[in-house]
Write a protein that holds these residues in place. Structure first.
Motif, short mmCIF file in Angstrom:
data_model
loop_
_atom_site.label_atom_id
_atom_site.label_comp_id
_atom_site.label_asym_id
_atom_site.label_seq_id
_atom_site.Cartn_x
_atom_site.Cartn_y
_atom_site.Cartn_z
N SER A 9 64.43 27.29 40.61
CA SER A 9 64.31 27.68 41.65
C SER A 9 65.76 27.86 41.65
O SER A 9 66.65 27.15 41.20
CB SER A 9 63.72 26.42 42.46
N PHE A 10 66.17 28.31 43.10
CA PHE A 10 67.43 28.54 43.66
C PHE A 10 68.12 27.04 43.72
O PHE A 10 68.91 26.57 43.26
CB PHE A 10 67.53 28.76 45.09
N ASP A 11 67.26 26.35 44.20
CA ASP A 11 67.33 24.55 44.44
C ASP A 11 67.58 23.84 43.63
O ASP A 11 69.21 22.99 43.21
CB ASP A 11 66.79 23.84 45.55
N GLU A 12 67.36 24.85 42.03
CA GLU A 12 67.38 23.76 41.10
C GLU A 12 68.48 24.15 40.35
O GLU A 12 69.17 23.98 39.98
CB GLU A 12 65.81 24.17 39.81
N LEU A 14 71.25 25.29 42.72
CA LEU A 14 72.61 24.39 43.34
C LEU A 14 72.67 22.99 42.39
O LEU A 14 73.46 23.27 42.27
CB LEU A 14 72.04 24.22 44.16
N ALA A 15 70.98 22.38 41.79
CA ALA A 15 71.71 21.33 41.00
C ALA A 15 71.99 20.92 39.78
O ALA A 15 72.99 20.65 39.78
CB ALA A 15 70.08 20.46 41.31
N GLY A 36 71.23 30.98 54.14
CA GLY A 36 70.58 29.97 52.48
C GLY A 36 72.06 30.21 51.75
O GLY A 36 72.29 29.79 50.10
N TYR A 38 75.80 30.19 49.56
CA TYR A 38 76.54 29.19 49.05
C TYR A 38 78.04 29.59 48.42
O TYR A 38 77.42 30.54 47.72
CB TYR A 38 75.78 28.44 48.06
N PRO A 51 69.65 32.98 47.53
CA PRO A 51 68.78 32.98 46.60
C PRO A 51 68.38 34.55 46.19
O PRO A 51 69.00 35.06 47.50
CB PRO A 51 67.31 32.47 47.40
N ALA A 58 69.26 33.72 41.37
CA ALA A 58 70.00 33.83 42.30
C ALA A 58 70.74 35.06 42.75
O ALA A 58 70.45 35.60 41.33
CB ALA A 58 71.14 33.16 42.07
#
Length: 138
Positions: A9-12, A14-15, A36, A38, A51, A58
């Motif tokens: 996912s996009f959050d993964e 970014l992490a 959203g 970054y 995203p 991404a």
């Protein structure tokens, strides 16, 4: 049988970028405003991501470039020299800048899971090529 690769996912993403020492911050004002978005930076280079669509975690909003005066500079090749250019400033690119930009782009593509093309993997590619020409001839 070929294994299918799980799309993060996009959050993964970014992490993962944060774990790999990228500076990740919300994108500032600019022409490519997307919800959203970054800005990721490292080694003096930066890019903006958001995203992605289905099948891609991404997408790049701004091609990776040298961070100059708070803007992501475009790489311009004039035939005899590469330059980094923003809306207000243009300076000659140094070998250290180009090495850092190439390293940043390779690490970003790996972290995001983007496709790496052969010519991009071999060296830094410019955003535009503006060679000296005689006026009126093209």
């Amino acid at each position: 049988m070929a294994k299918t690769k799980a799309v993060p996912s996009f959050d993964e993403v970014l992490a993962k970028l944060g774990n790999e020492k990228f500076d990740v911050a919300a994108a500032g004002e600019g022409s490519n405003r997307v919800a959203g978005a970054y800005r990721v930076s490292k080694y003096g280079a930066a890019a903006e991501i958001a995203p992605g669509a289905k099948g891609s975690p991404a997408r790049l909003l701004t091609k990776p470039g040298w961070l100059l005066g708070g803007e992501i500079a475009q790489l311009v090749d004039r035939g005899y020299q590469k330059f980094v250019k923003t809306s207000r400033l243009e300076i000659p690119a140094t070998a250290d800048m180009l090495r850092a930009l190439h390293k940043f782009e390779a690490e970003l593509n790996e972290a995001v899971g983007a496709l790496t093309l052969y010519n991009e993997a071999m060296g830094t590619t410019s955003d535009s090529y503006l060679y000296d020409r005689v006026a009126g001839r093209e």
